[in-house]
Structures are given as structure tokens and as C-alpha cells.
Write a protein that holds these residues in place. Structure first.
Motif, PDB file in Angstrom:
ATOM      1  N   TRP A  27       0.826  -1.191   0.000  1.00 32.72           N
ATOM      2  CA  TRP A  27       0.000   0.000   0.000  1.00 32.72           C
ATOM      3  C   TRP A  27       0.867   1.249   0.000  1.00 32.72           C
ATOM      4  O   TRP A  27       1.823   1.345   0.762  1.00 32.72           O
ATOM      5  CB  TRP A  27      -0.920   0.024   1.218  1.00 32.72           C
ATOM      6  CG  TRP A  27      -2.065  -0.935   1.100  1.00 32.72           C
ATOM      7  CD1 TRP A  27      -2.223  -2.108   1.764  1.00 32.72           C
ATOM      8  CD2 TRP A  27      -3.195  -0.794   0.251  1.00 32.72           C
ATOM      9  NE1 TRP A  27      -3.388  -2.713   1.381  1.00 32.72           N
ATOM     10  CE2 TRP A  27      -4.012  -1.938   0.461  1.00 32.72           C
ATOM     11  CE3 TRP A  27      -3.601   0.171  -0.669  1.00 32.72           C
ATOM     12  CZ2 TRP A  27      -5.207  -2.118  -0.217  1.00 32.72           C
ATOM     13  CZ3 TRP A  27      -4.791  -0.014  -1.341  1.00 32.72           C
ATOM     14  CH2 TRP A  27      -5.585  -1.138  -1.124  1.00 32.72           C
ATOM     15  N   ARG A  64     -13.982  -6.954 -11.048  1.00 34.89           N
ATOM     16  CA  ARG A  64     -13.567  -7.073  -9.659  1.00 34.89           C
ATOM     17  C   ARG A  64     -14.422  -8.132  -8.955  1.00 34.89           C
ATOM     18  O   ARG A  64     -15.575  -8.351  -9.315  1.00 34.89           O
ATOM     19  CB  ARG A  64     -13.686  -5.731  -8.941  1.00 34.89           C
ATOM     20  CG  ARG A  64     -12.849  -4.636  -9.583  1.00 34.89           C
ATOM     21  CD  ARG A  64     -12.969  -3.325  -8.841  1.00 34.89           C
ATOM     22  NE  ARG A  64     -12.544  -2.213  -9.686  1.00 34.89           N
ATOM     23  CZ  ARG A  64     -11.283  -1.819  -9.830  1.00 34.89           C
ATOM     24  NH1 ARG A  64     -10.323  -2.439  -9.167  1.00 34.89           N
ATOM     25  NH2 ARG A  64     -10.979  -0.805 -10.619  1.00 34.89           N
ATOM     26  N   CYS A  65     -13.840  -8.736  -7.935  1.00 33.05           N
ATOM     27  CA  CYS A  65     -14.496  -9.843  -7.247  1.00 33.05           C
ATOM     28  C   CYS A  65     -15.857  -9.450  -6.682  1.00 33.05           C
ATOM     29  O   CYS A  65     -16.821 -10.196  -6.783  1.00 33.05           O
ATOM     30  CB  CYS A  65     -13.589 -10.366  -6.133  1.00 33.05           C
ATOM     31  SG  CYS A  65     -14.260 -11.761  -5.216  1.00 33.05           S
ATOM     32  N   ARG A  66     -15.933  -8.251  -6.112  1.00 37.55           N
ATOM     33  CA  ARG A  66     -17.182  -7.852  -5.468  1.00 37.55           C
ATOM     34  C   ARG A  66     -18.337  -7.768  -6.459  1.00 37.55           C
ATOM     35  O   ARG A  66     -19.486  -7.984  -6.108  1.00 37.55           O
ATOM     36  CB  ARG A  66     -17.007  -6.523  -4.735  1.00 37.55           C
ATOM     37  CG  ARG A  66     -16.693  -5.320  -5.625  1.00 37.55           C
ATOM     38  CD  ARG A  66     -16.636  -4.035  -4.819  1.00 37.55           C
ATOM     39  NE  ARG A  66     -16.319  -2.872  -5.630  1.00 37.55           N
ATOM     40  CZ  ARG A  66     -15.101  -2.395  -5.823  1.00 37.55           C
ATOM     41  NH1 ARG A  66     -14.071  -2.996  -5.248  1.00 37.55           N
ATOM     42  NH2 ARG A  66     -14.895  -1.327  -6.576  1.00 37.55           N
ATOM     43  N   VAL A  71      -6.809 -11.554  -6.421  1.00 37.16           N
ATOM     44  CA  VAL A  71      -8.110 -10.919  -6.218  1.00 37.16           C
ATOM     45  C   VAL A  71      -7.960  -9.685  -5.324  1.00 37.16           C
ATOM     46  O   VAL A  71      -8.526  -8.618  -5.604  1.00 37.16           O
ATOM     47  CB  VAL A  71      -9.106 -11.915  -5.591  1.00 37.16           C
ATOM     48  CG1 VAL A  71     -10.358 -11.189  -5.090  1.00 37.16           C
ATOM     49  CG2 VAL A  71      -9.503 -12.983  -6.606  1.00 37.16           C
ATOM     50  N   ALA A  72      -7.199  -9.830  -4.240  1.00 36.62           N
ATOM     51  CA  ALA A  72      -7.000  -8.699  -3.320  1.00 36.62           C
ATOM     52  C   ALA A  72      -6.336  -7.528  -4.025  1.00 36.62           C
ATOM     53  O   ALA A  72      -6.691  -6.364  -3.796  1.00 36.62           O
ATOM     54  CB  ALA A  72      -6.163  -9.149  -2.125  1.00 36.62           C
ATOM     55  N   LEU A  73      -5.376  -7.832  -4.889  1.00 32.37           N
ATOM     56  CA  LEU A  73      -4.702  -6.764  -5.634  1.00 32.37           C
ATOM     57  C   LEU A  73      -5.641  -6.111  -6.634  1.00 32.37           C
ATOM     58  O   LEU A  73      -5.771  -4.879  -6.672  1.00 32.37           O
ATOM     59  CB  LEU A  73      -3.483  -7.332  -6.352  1.00 32.37           C
ATOM     60  CG  LEU A  73      -2.773  -6.394  -7.347  1.00 32.37           C
ATOM     61  CD1 LEU A  73      -2.261  -5.150  -6.637  1.00 32.37           C
ATOM     62  CD2 LEU A  73      -1.647  -7.124  -8.060  1.00 32.37           C
ATOM     63  N   GLU A  90      -8.759  -5.951  -6.745  1.00 31.68           N
ATOM     64  CA  GLU A  90      -9.896  -5.253  -6.137  1.00 31.68           C
ATOM     65  C   GLU A  90      -9.595  -3.783  -5.886  1.00 31.68           C
ATOM     66  O   GLU A  90     -10.507  -2.951  -5.869  1.00 31.68           O
ATOM     67  CB  GLU A  90     -10.261  -5.949  -4.822  1.00 31.68           C
ATOM     68  CG  GLU A  90     -11.652  -5.662  -4.324  1.00 31.68           C
ATOM     69  CD  GLU A  90     -12.727  -6.393  -5.109  1.00 31.68           C
ATOM     70  OE1 GLU A  90     -13.914  -6.150  -4.826  1.00 31.68           O
ATOM     71  OE2 GLU A  90     -12.398  -7.181  -6.016  1.00 31.68           O
ATOM     72  N   HIS A  91      -8.321  -3.440  -5.726  1.00 33.02           N
ATOM     73  CA  HIS A  91      -7.965  -2.080  -5.302  1.00 33.02           C
ATOM     74  C   HIS A  91      -7.171  -1.300  -6.336  1.00 33.02           C
ATOM     75  O   HIS A  91      -6.761  -0.167  -6.050  1.00 33.02           O
ATOM     76  CB  HIS A  91      -7.193  -2.152  -3.981  1.00 33.02           C
ATOM     77  CG  HIS A  91      -7.971  -2.756  -2.859  1.00 33.02           C
ATOM     78  ND1 HIS A  91      -9.005  -2.104  -2.228  1.00 33.02           N
ATOM     79  CD2 HIS A  91      -7.903  -3.990  -2.282  1.00 33.02           C
ATOM     80  CE1 HIS A  91      -9.520  -2.877  -1.300  1.00 33.02           C
ATOM     81  NE2 HIS A  91      -8.877  -4.024  -1.312  1.00 33.02           N
ATOM     82  N   ALA A 113      -6.300 -15.846  -4.452  1.00 29.18           N
ATOM     83  CA  ALA A 113      -6.806 -14.874  -3.476  1.00 29.18           C
ATOM     84  C   ALA A 113      -5.901 -13.651  -3.408  1.00 29.18           C
ATOM     85  O   ALA A 113      -6.372 -12.519  -3.244  1.00 29.18           O
ATOM     86  CB  ALA A 113      -6.921 -15.525  -2.097  1.00 29.18           C
ATOM     87  N   GLY A 114      -4.598 -13.867  -3.551  1.00 30.87           N
ATOM     88  CA  GLY A 114      -3.680 -12.738  -3.567  1.00 30.87           C
ATOM     89  C   GLY A 114      -3.916 -11.833  -4.760  1.00 30.87           C
ATOM     90  O   GLY A 114      -3.867 -10.598  -4.640  1.00 30.87           O
ATOM     91  N   GLU A 162      -4.995 -20.021  -2.666  1.00 31.74           N
ATOM     92  CA  GLU A 162      -4.278 -18.945  -1.973  1.00 31.74           C
ATOM     93  C   GLU A 162      -3.631 -17.986  -2.960  1.00 31.74           C
ATOM     94  O   GLU A 162      -3.667 -16.761  -2.778  1.00 31.74           O
ATOM     95  CB  GLU A 162      -3.218 -19.547  -1.047  1.00 31.74           C
ATOM     96  CG  GLU A 162      -2.492 -18.505  -0.211  1.00 31.74           C
ATOM     97  CD  GLU A 162      -1.550 -19.124   0.799  1.00 31.74           C
ATOM     98  OE1 GLU A 162      -0.744 -18.379   1.376  1.00 31.74           O
ATOM     99  OE2 GLU A 162      -1.624 -20.346   1.015  1.00 31.74           O
TER     100      GLU A 162
END
Length: 314
Positions: free
Chosen positions: A45, A115-117, A102-104, A106-107, A99-100, A96
Motif C-alpha cells: 500500500w 472485480r471480485c465484489r 483478487v485482493a490486488l 480489487e484495489h 486470493a492474492g 491462496e
């Protein structure tokens, strides 16, 4: 720079990459068939957005170079097993690693498809149906139950014109509920299913890509035209022009679900009524593009490159 996160074993990802290249847009493929082996994703971040790099075989890019990301994750099929890893460990490792990503994604501040949401509503068809109704599209009469008696009553109330399908985002084959199936209704006690009144007419798949809309009318005698050949049936597709009201509703539901790209399943009855079944956040658009010639992949490439409608790519 465009980042495609997918595998070439998937025909949709293959077409997306080919179209991006034909358009002359710079891109990199984060090959899900081999990921995470041979790739490095490093970010942290910094102020409002992530900063860092993604590197693959022979390439490296900074996150701030990205104009768009197209994410289409592979299942176990199509992946090359990781070197020196027990097969039992692979599902957890892949989950896993994804998921890493997806987290990236997403933002990131750039365009992300999707995006996942934005895809979460697809995991609950009843919830998605409520959102569809809010946007002005009708759903067929529906029953969600694990009660065999309720399912049987729904079948009788609709004179046997009932289909059944999955409640979740897991792909299922849509089938007509028959007398033979009624004997299996006690199995519902192990978990609920979704039943809907059968709607006659033609299926229409709508792809919303950014602000662009592509509709395909599908004529088939099969209940689930995706599997028409397996049922010995034919399937004909042609580009369709929607009414302004339906087109606007399709764009509205895409925005409501926080999607940049969506595949919306409609059915238009002989009387001209329109019903909406669901919204797919990761549509297999290649089937419809190859069947009609509509430039869906070009619209996707333009969206990821952040170019205006009507670009030089065709």
C-alpha cells in the motif's frame, strides 16, 4: 499496458488475447495455466492505491502502467501441476495464489474486468433476482425450497411446465422437471434447489461491455441451448436489436452489480414479454461472437485499453 489473467487452455481467454494483439494494444499474460510458478507479484500500500510489480517469464511491469486488467481464473483443469508439489496440496495453493491476485485487482485504480465484489451476487441466484427486479427486468415465477411437498405443489400449479437449476454460481444444466424427476424430490431434504415456471420463446444473451451492448437471439428446441447438441437439437444464433427500454435495463443491472462486463440471460416470449434469468460476471462470450460475428472481443479490448468507442480495431 493491459494485463490478462487467464489461461490459453480457455477459448475465451485465447480470443481476448488474440483480439488485443490484433488491435495493436500492448499486453502481458499472467498465465493461469502455470501460475504461480515462474511469476512474481510484489505490491504494497502507498497512499490510496497499491504500488508494486508483476513479473513473468521474460517480462516485468509496474502496476502504475496498467490501463486495464481482464481476469478469468482457471479451475484445476488446464493447469500444469507445480513442480515437486503433492497433488493433494494443489487446490489449496492455487486458491491462496488466486486470493492474492483478487485482493490486488480489487484495489487497482485502472479498469478491472471484473472485480471480485461485482461477481458476488452470482453466488446466490435469489439475491441476484431481487437486484434484477430493482432494475426493471422481470424474473419468471420462482420457488426455492428443500421441501419435496412444496416442489411437487409448484409442479402441479404450473401444469408441469417447470424447470430446475442450481441456486449458486456453479454451472448447471437447465432441465425440464418431469414425472420421472418427481420420484427424486425427497433428495431436496439434503439441500435446496431452484425451480422456475418454464417460459416459452427465444433465448437472448446480452453482453454489456462498458457502455456497449451486444444482443444475440438464440433459436433452439433444447431447454438449455448450450447443450443442444448433446440432446440432438440444433442451435441458431443471430444478432438482435433490443428495445431501448430493455437495453437500458441491461446496462442498469450491469452497473448495479458493479460490473464492467456482463452476460445477461433473457427470454422473449411469442407475445413479446421479456424475462431475465441471471447475470453472468465472467461470460463465455466467444461462443456468441463466433456464432454472430459481433465485435464483443473488440469492445473488451478497447475497454481495457481505455480507448473511445469506434477505435481503429475491427
Amino acid at each position: 499496458m493491459i494485463l490478462v489473467c487467464g489461461g490459453l487452455a480457455d477459448s475465451v481467454t485465447e480470443l481476448a488475447c488474440a483480439r488485443i494483439e490484433a488491435c495493436g494494444y500492448a499486453y502481458r499474460l499472467l498465465d493461469q495455466g502455470r501460475y504461480p510458478e515462474g511469476f512474481t507479484v510484489h505490491w504494497e500500500w502507498a497512499s490510496a492505491y497499491p504500488e508494486g510489480t508483476i513479473a513473468g517469464p521474460g517480462w516485468r511491469l509496474d502496476l502504475d502502467e496498467l490501463t486495464g486488467v481482464y481476469a478469468r481464473y482457471l479451475e484445476l483443469d488446464g493447469r500444469v501441476p507445480l513442480t515437486g508439489v503433492d497433488k493433494e496440496m494443489l487446490p489449496g495453493i492455487y486458491a491462496e495464489a488466486n486470493a492474492g491476485l483478487v485482493a490486488l485487482f480489487e484495489h487497482l485504480p485502472c479498469t478491472v474486468v471484473n472485480r471480485c465484489r461485482g461477481g458476488m451476487s452470482n453466488h446466490s441466484k435469489p439475491y441476484q433476482a431481487l437486484l434484477i427486479a430493482e432494475c426493471g427486468l422481470r424474473a419468471p415465477e420462482t420457488l426455492v425450497t428443500n421441501d419435496p411437498a412444496e416442489a411437487n405443489a409448484f409442479y402441479e400449479e404450473n401444469s408441469g411446465d417447470v424447470i430446475y437449476k442450481s441456486l449458486s454460481g456453479i454451472r448447471s444444466i437447465v432441465r425440464r422437471l418431469s414425472q420421472e424427476h418427481l420420484t427424486r424430490l425427497p433428495l431436496l431434504r439434503q439441500g435446496p434447489a431452484q425451480f422456475q415456471r418454464y417460459v416459452p420463446g427465444d433465448n437472448v444473451r446480452v453482453h454489456v461491455v462498458g457502455e456497449r451492448v451486444f444482443a444475440t437471439r438464440v433459436k433452439s428446441e433444447a431447454v438449455d441451448y448450450r447443450y443442444a447438441r448433446q440432446e440432438g437439437q440444433s442451435c441458431q444464433m443471430a444478432a438482435e436489436v433490443l428495445t431501448p427500454e430493455i437495453e437500458e435495463a441491461c446496462v442498469r443491472i450491469t452497473r448495479r452489480l458493479d460490473l464492467m462486463f456482463a452476460g445477461i440471460d433473457l427470454k422473449i416470449t411469442p407475445q413479446g414479454e421479456t424475462f431475465c434469468f441471471e447475470v453472468n460476471p465472467s461470460p463465455g462470450f466467444s461462443f456468441y461472437e463466433l456464432g454472430t460475428g459481433q465485435p464483443i472481443s473488440t469492445a473488451l479490448a478497447d475497454l481495457l485499453h481505455a480507448t473511445p468507442r469506434g477505435s481503429r480495431c475491427s
